[in-house]
Motif scaffolding. Structure first.
Motif, PDB file in Angstrom:
ATOM      1  N   GLU A  34      29.183   3.328  68.422  1.00 24.05           N
ATOM      2  CA  GLU A  34      30.633   3.454  68.606  1.00 24.05           C
ATOM      3  C   GLU A  34      31.086   4.910  68.464  1.00 24.05           C
ATOM      4  O   GLU A  34      31.902   5.401  69.251  1.00 24.05           O
ATOM      5  CB  GLU A  34      31.366   2.571  67.596  1.00 24.05           C
ATOM      6  CG  GLU A  34      31.219   1.080  67.852  1.00 24.05           C
ATOM      7  CD  GLU A  34      31.940   0.249  66.799  1.00 24.05           C
ATOM      8  OE1 GLU A  34      32.586   0.860  65.913  1.00 24.05           O
ATOM      9  OE2 GLU A  34      31.863  -0.997  66.860  1.00 24.05           O
ATOM     10  N   ILE A  35      30.536   5.606  67.475  1.00 24.14           N
ATOM     11  CA  ILE A  35      30.894   7.016  67.275  1.00 24.14           C
ATOM     12  C   ILE A  35      30.387   7.856  68.439  1.00 24.14           C
ATOM     13  O   ILE A  35      31.085   8.745  68.943  1.00 24.14           O
ATOM     14  CB  ILE A  35      30.316   7.519  65.940  1.00 24.14           C
ATOM     15  CG1 ILE A  35      30.999   6.810  64.779  1.00 24.14           C
ATOM     16  CG2 ILE A  35      30.483   9.038  65.812  1.00 24.14           C
ATOM     17  CD1 ILE A  35      30.346   7.067  63.428  1.00 24.14           C
ATOM     18  N   LEU A  36      29.173   7.567  68.901  1.00 19.55           N
ATOM     19  CA  LEU A  36      28.605   8.324  70.014  1.00 19.55           C
ATOM     20  C   LEU A  36      29.420   8.105  71.284  1.00 19.55           C
ATOM     21  O   LEU A  36      29.743   9.071  71.993  1.00 19.55           O
ATOM     22  CB  LEU A  36      27.150   7.910  70.238  1.00 19.55           C
ATOM     23  CG  LEU A  36      26.416   8.606  71.399  1.00 19.55           C
ATOM     24  CD1 LEU A  36      26.413  10.114  71.211  1.00 19.55           C
ATOM     25  CD2 LEU A  36      24.983   8.071  71.520  1.00 19.55           C
ATOM     26  N   GLN A  37      29.786   6.856  71.591  1.00 21.45           N
ATOM     27  CA  GLN A  37      30.581   6.596  72.790  1.00 21.45           C
ATOM     28  C   GLN A  37      31.934   7.298  72.726  1.00 21.45           C
ATOM     29  O   GLN A  37      32.381   7.918  73.704  1.00 21.45           O
ATOM     30  CB  GLN A  37      30.791   5.095  72.988  1.00 21.45           C
ATOM     31  CG  GLN A  37      31.688   4.733  74.175  1.00 21.45           C
ATOM     32  CD  GLN A  37      31.044   5.002  75.528  1.00 21.45           C
ATOM     33  OE1 GLN A  37      30.277   4.184  76.024  1.00 21.45           O
ATOM     34  NE2 GLN A  37      31.346   6.145  76.144  1.00 21.45           N
ATOM     35  N   THR A  38      32.600   7.237  71.597  1.00 26.70           N
ATOM     36  CA  THR A  38      33.880   7.920  71.450  1.00 26.70           C
ATOM     37  C   THR A  38      33.736   9.421  71.633  1.00 26.70           C
ATOM     38  O   THR A  38      34.557  10.074  72.286  1.00 26.70           O
ATOM     39  CB  THR A  38      34.489   7.619  70.061  1.00 26.70           C
ATOM     40  OG1 THR A  38      34.718   6.218  69.941  1.00 26.70           O
ATOM     41  CG2 THR A  38      35.808   8.353  69.872  1.00 26.70           C
ATOM     42  N   SER A  39      32.671   9.980  71.077  1.00 29.94           N
ATOM     43  CA  SER A  39      32.431  11.412  71.192  1.00 29.94           C
ATOM     44  C   SER A  39      32.166  11.810  72.639  1.00 29.94           C
ATOM     45  O   SER A  39      32.675  12.833  73.118  1.00 29.94           O
ATOM     46  CB  SER A  39      31.246  11.823  70.312  1.00 29.94           C
ATOM     47  OG  SER A  39      31.492  11.545  68.951  1.00 29.94           O
ATOM     48  N   VAL A  40      31.385  10.998  73.348  1.00 32.91           N
ATOM     49  CA  VAL A  40      31.110  11.285  74.762  1.00 32.91           C
ATOM     50  C   VAL A  40      32.389  11.164  75.584  1.00 32.91           C
ATOM     51  O   VAL A  40      32.665  12.007  76.455  1.00 32.91           O
ATOM     52  CB  VAL A  40      30.010  10.345  75.301  1.00 32.91           C
ATOM     53  CG1 VAL A  40      29.874  10.481  76.823  1.00 32.91           C
ATOM     54  CG2 VAL A  40      28.675  10.657  74.625  1.00 32.91           C
ATOM     55  N   ASP A  41      33.178  10.136  75.322  1.00 36.49           N
ATOM     56  CA  ASP A  41      34.464   9.992  76.017  1.00 36.49           C
ATOM     57  C   ASP A  41      35.314  11.253  75.845  1.00 36.49           C
ATOM     58  O   ASP A  41      35.894  11.770  76.803  1.00 36.49           O
ATOM     59  CB  ASP A  41      35.235   8.786  75.474  1.00 36.49           C
ATOM     60  CG  ASP A  41      34.611   7.455  75.851  1.00 36.49           C
ATOM     61  OD1 ASP A  41      33.765   7.431  76.763  1.00 36.49           O
ATOM     62  OD2 ASP A  41      34.972   6.448  75.210  1.00 36.49           O
ATOM     63  N   ASP A  42      35.381  11.722  74.607  1.00 37.88           N
ATOM     64  CA  ASP A  42      36.229  12.873  74.306  1.00 37.88           C
ATOM     65  C   ASP A  42      35.718  14.142  74.968  1.00 37.88           C
ATOM     66  O   ASP A  42      36.503  14.932  75.500  1.00 37.88           O
ATOM     67  CB  ASP A  42      36.313  13.081  72.791  1.00 37.88           C
ATOM     68  CG  ASP A  42      37.102  11.979  72.090  1.00 37.88           C
ATOM     69  OD1 ASP A  42      37.814  11.219  72.777  1.00 37.88           O
ATOM     70  OD2 ASP A  42      37.002  11.886  70.847  1.00 37.88           O
ATOM     71  N   VAL A  43      34.402  14.353  74.943  1.00 36.60           N
ATOM     72  CA  VAL A  43      33.879  15.613  75.480  1.00 36.60           C
ATOM     73  C   VAL A  43      33.990  15.642  76.996  1.00 36.60           C
ATOM     74  O   VAL A  43      34.304  16.679  77.589  1.00 36.60           O
ATOM     75  CB  VAL A  43      32.431  15.866  75.006  1.00 36.60           C
ATOM     76  CG1 VAL A  43      31.404  15.032  75.769  1.00 36.60           C
ATOM     77  CG2 VAL A  43      32.090  17.353  75.142  1.00 36.60           C
ATOM     78  N   VAL A  44      33.748  14.518  77.663  1.00 36.53           N
ATOM     79  CA  VAL A  44      33.900  14.486  79.124  1.00 36.53           C
ATOM     80  C   VAL A  44      35.358  14.712  79.499  1.00 36.53           C
ATOM     81  O   VAL A  44      35.660  15.460  80.448  1.00 36.53           O
ATOM     82  CB  VAL A  44      33.367  13.152  79.691  1.00 36.53           C
ATOM     83  CG1 VAL A  44      33.741  13.009  81.172  1.00 36.53           C
ATOM     84  CG2 VAL A  44      31.856  13.074  79.529  1.00 36.53           C
ATOM     85  N   SER A  45      36.281  14.096  78.769  1.00 36.12           N
ATOM     86  CA  SER A  45      37.711  14.306  79.041  1.00 36.12           C
ATOM     87  C   SER A  45      38.091  15.769  78.859  1.00 36.12           C
ATOM     88  O   SER A  45      38.840  16.335  79.668  1.00 36.12           O
ATOM     89  CB  SER A  45      38.563  13.431  78.121  1.00 36.12           C
ATOM     90  OG  SER A  45      38.386  12.064  78.401  1.00 36.12           O
ATOM     91  N   ARG A  46      37.560  16.394  77.830  1.00 37.50           N
ATOM     92  CA  ARG A  46      37.915  17.791  77.580  1.00 37.50           C
ATOM     93  C   ARG A  46      37.353  18.696  78.666  1.00 37.50           C
ATOM     94  O   ARG A  46      38.034  19.629  79.134  1.00 37.50           O
ATOM     95  CB  ARG A  46      37.396  18.233  76.208  1.00 37.50           C
ATOM     96  CG  ARG A  46      37.906  19.611  75.795  1.00 37.50           C
ATOM     97  CD  ARG A  46      37.724  19.861  74.324  1.00 37.50           C
ATOM     98  NE  ARG A  46      38.320  21.136  73.945  1.00 37.50           N
ATOM     99  CZ  ARG A  46      38.334  21.629  72.713  1.00 37.50           C
ATOM    100  NH1 ARG A  46      37.780  20.936  71.730  1.00 37.50           N
ATOM    101  NH2 ARG A  46      38.890  22.796  72.454  1.00 37.50           N
ATOM    102  N   GLU A  47      36.121  18.448  79.096  1.00 40.85           N
ATOM    103  CA  GLU A  47      35.545  19.222  80.196  1.00 40.85           C
ATOM    104  C   GLU A  47      36.406  19.087  81.454  1.00 40.85           C
ATOM    105  O   GLU A  47      36.677  20.068  82.151  1.00 40.85           O
ATOM    106  CB  GLU A  47      34.129  18.740  80.491  1.00 40.85           C
ATOM    107  CG  GLU A  47      33.099  19.013  79.429  1.00 40.85           C
ATOM    108  CD  GLU A  47      31.779  18.320  79.726  1.00 40.85           C
ATOM    109  OE1 GLU A  47      31.064  18.779  80.629  1.00 40.85           O
ATOM    110  OE2 GLU A  47      31.476  17.299  79.067  1.00 40.85           O
ATOM    111  N   HIS A  48      36.800  17.840  81.733  1.00 43.48           N
ATOM    112  CA  HIS A  48      37.604  17.574  82.928  1.00 43.48           C
ATOM    113  C   HIS A  48      38.974  18.240  82.828  1.00 43.48           C
ATOM    114  O   HIS A  48      39.461  18.826  83.815  1.00 43.48           O
ATOM    115  CB  HIS A  48      37.758  16.062  83.106  1.00 43.48           C
ATOM    116  CG  HIS A  48      38.501  15.656  84.338  1.00 43.48           C
ATOM    117  ND1 HIS A  48      38.133  16.067  85.608  1.00 43.48           N
ATOM    118  CD2 HIS A  48      39.604  14.868  84.503  1.00 43.48           C
ATOM    119  CE1 HIS A  48      38.973  15.555  86.496  1.00 43.48           C
ATOM    120  NE2 HIS A  48      39.874  14.834  85.848  1.00 43.48           N
ATOM    121  N   GLU A  49      39.585  18.184  81.666  1.00 42.30           N
ATOM    122  CA  GLU A  49      40.898  18.797  81.479  1.00 42.30           C
ATOM    123  C   GLU A  49      40.841  20.315  81.630  1.00 42.30           C
ATOM    124  O   GLU A  49      41.767  20.931  82.173  1.00 42.30           O
ATOM    125  CB  GLU A  49      41.448  18.421  80.096  1.00 42.30           C
ATOM    126  CG  GLU A  49      41.867  16.967  79.980  1.00 42.30           C
ATOM    127  CD  GLU A  49      42.078  16.532  78.542  1.00 42.30           C
ATOM    128  OE1 GLU A  49      41.962  17.403  77.630  1.00 42.30           O
ATOM    129  OE2 GLU A  49      42.333  15.332  78.310  1.00 42.30           O
TER     130      GLU A  49
END
Length: 394
Positions: A34-49
Motif C-alpha cells: 500500500e505504501i509503495l503504490q501510494t508512493s509510485v502514484d505520487d511520484v508519477v503525478s509529480r513527474e507529469h505535473e
C-alpha cells in the motif's frame, strides 16, 4: 513543439517509503504494498505535473532504506536471482569473477581513481560520497542462477501502469529500469567455471525481466554502467583494444538477452559511475561509442552535463547515427548541487539537435538523481530540465 524530456530512473524516495523498506518484515507485505503504490502514484503525478514526457516509477520498487544510496539500481537484483548466498563481506573488497583473456577486474576499492585520490576518498569531510562505511550483505553465486523476481517485476509493472493511467498517460509514456547482464555479473562466483558462463546465466535470467516489462507495453531501460566504468576497475590500466574486446562479450550477451523484444521498446543507459569523485581515469566516450551503438536499442542515454564528460558531445558529430535511433543526453547533472539554469540546459540540448535533429533528441539527466542529490534539489533540477527544453521549439 518543445524537445521531449525524461530522466534516467532513480528519484528521491519519500521518508515513508524508506522507512517501509527498512521495516518491511515488521509491517508485512500488504501494508508495504500500500505504501509503495501510494508512493509510485505520487511520484508519477509529480513527474507529469513538472512536464516530463517519458516517466517512470522512480525505481521505487528497487529497495532503498537510506537517503544516500548509490547502489539500489544494482542491489535490487540480489533478491531477484536464485542461486545466490549473501555474506557480510565488505563490498568494496569483493573481487568479481575472473574474466579470462587479458582483462581482470580488481576489487572496487582498487579503482585507479580511488587509488590516485585515496586521501580524498578516505576523508569523510572531503565532499566525496561513495557509500557508508561498514559491511553489507553481498552475494556469491553458489548454484545455478535463476530468475525468481516474477512477482516483484509484475508489481513494478502493475503499480506504474496504474499511476500512468491515473495521469492520462499510456504504457508507451513510461519506462522501467532493469540491470544489464554485464553489471549483474560483477559479484563473487563459486559455482560457474568461467566468467562467460556467469554472464550468460545473468542474461538468461534478465531476459525474463525485460520481456515482462515490454510485454506490458512499457519501455525497458537497460542500466549498464559497467560498459564504461569497469575501465577504471582494471588496475593497472589495460590497452584500449583489450578492454573493447572485454565489453564486446558483454554487449553480445545483452543482445542475446534482448532477443524477441521490440527494439523500439528498449533504451540503453551507459555512464561512468555515479559516485561524486574526480573521475580522472574514465575511458573516453570516443573509445567505446561504436560498441554502445551495437546494443539493440532505439535510444541511448549517456552523461553529457558533468565537468568530466560534457565536452564529448562533439563525438556525435562523427557518428553516422541510424535514422531510427534516438539520443537521450544528460543535460542536468547528478554530481553537483548546483541547479542548472534553463538557458544552459537549452544550449546543451541544442548541440545534439544540431547534429541529429529535434525529433531524435530526448533531454534527460546524466544519471539517477535519487540517492545522489538532496530531494528538493533533485526536483529543482528536473524543473530546470523541462524549462530548458521548452525554450527550444521546433
Amino acid at each position: 513543439m518543445p524537445i521531449r524530456t525524461t530522466h534516467v530512473g532513480s528519484l528521491p524516495r519519500p521518508k515513508e517509503l524508506l522507512d517501509a523498506n527498512a521495516r518491511r518484515a515488521e509491517i508485512g507485505e500488504e501494508a508495504f504494498a500500500e505504501i509503495l503504490q501510494t508512493s509510485v502514484d505520487d511520484v508519477v503525478s509529480r513527474e507529469h505535473e513538472i512536464g516530463l514526457d517519458v516517466v517512470n516509477d522512480g525505481e521505487y520498487g528497487h529497495i532503498m532504506t537510506e537517503t544516500v544510496d548509490y547502489g539500489a539500481w544494482w542491489f535490487y537484483s540480489f533478491s531477484r536471482f536464485g542461486g545466490l548466498e549473501l555474506s557480510t563481506d565488505e563490498r568494496f573488497d569483493m573481487a568479481p569473477p575472473a574474466a579470462g583473456g587479458r582483462i581482470q577486474l580488481a576489487p572496487f576499492a582498487e579503482r585507479r581513481d580511488w587509488q590516485r585520490f585515496a586521501d580524498a576518498y578516505s576523508d569523510p569531510e572531503s565532499g566525496i560520497h561513495v557509500a557508508k562505511g561498514g559491511s553489507t550483505a553481498f552475494p556469491t553465486i553458489t548454484g545455478p542462477l535463476t530468475y525468481i523476481g516474477q512477482d516483484a517485476v509484475h508489481r513494478d509493472i502493475e503499480f506504474v501502469t496504474k499511476a500512468l493511467a491515473a495521469n492520462g498517460l499510456t504504457p508507451a509514456d513510461g519506462f522501467v529500469a532493469a540491470l544489464s547482464p554485464g553489471s549483474a555479473a560483477r559479484i563473487s562466483n563459486a559455482y560457474y567455471d568461467n566468467d562467460l558462463e556467469v554472464l550468460e546465466a545473468c542474461g538468461d535470467a534478465l531476459h525474463q525481466e525485460y520481456k515482462a516489462i515490454t510485454d506490458a507495453g512499457l519501455t525497458v531501460q537497460v542500466d549498464d554502467p559497467s560498459i564504461a566504468e569497469a575501465w577504471d576497475q582494471v588496475n593497472p590500466e589495460p590497452p584500449v583494444e583489450d578492454y573493447r574486446d572485454y565489453i564486446q562479450v558483454r554487449i553480445d550477451v545483452l543482445n542475446r538477452a534482448l532477443e524477441g523484444i521490440p527494439e523500439d521498446q528498449v533504451r540503453f543507459h551507459v555512464c561512468w559511475g555515479s559516485w561524486h569523485g574526480p573521475h580522472t581515469t574514465d575511458i573516453p566516450l570516443a573509445d567505446i561509442v561504436d560498441k554502445v551503438l551495437q546494443v539493440n536499442a532505439r535510444g541511448y542515454t549517456f552523461e553529457a552535463a558533468n565537468a568530466r564528460h560534457e565536452h564529448e558531445w562533439t563525438v556525435w558529430r562523427d557518428i553516422d547515427l541510424p535514422e531510427d535511433k534516438v539520443l537521450i543526453p544528460g543535460v542536468v547533472g547528478h554530481s553537483t548541487n548546483v541547479v542548472e539554469h534553463p538557458e544552459l540546459v537549452a544550449q546543451r540540448i541544442q548541440r545534439f539537435v544540431d547534429i541529429v535533429g529535434p525529433d531524435r533528441v530526448i533531454a534527460s539527466t546524466d544519471c539517477g538523481l535519487g540517492g545522489r542529490v538532496y530531494p528538493s534539489i533533485a526536483w529543482a533540477k528536473l524543473e530546470s530540465l523541462v524549462a530548458g527544453a521548452r525554450l527550444l521549439r521546433h
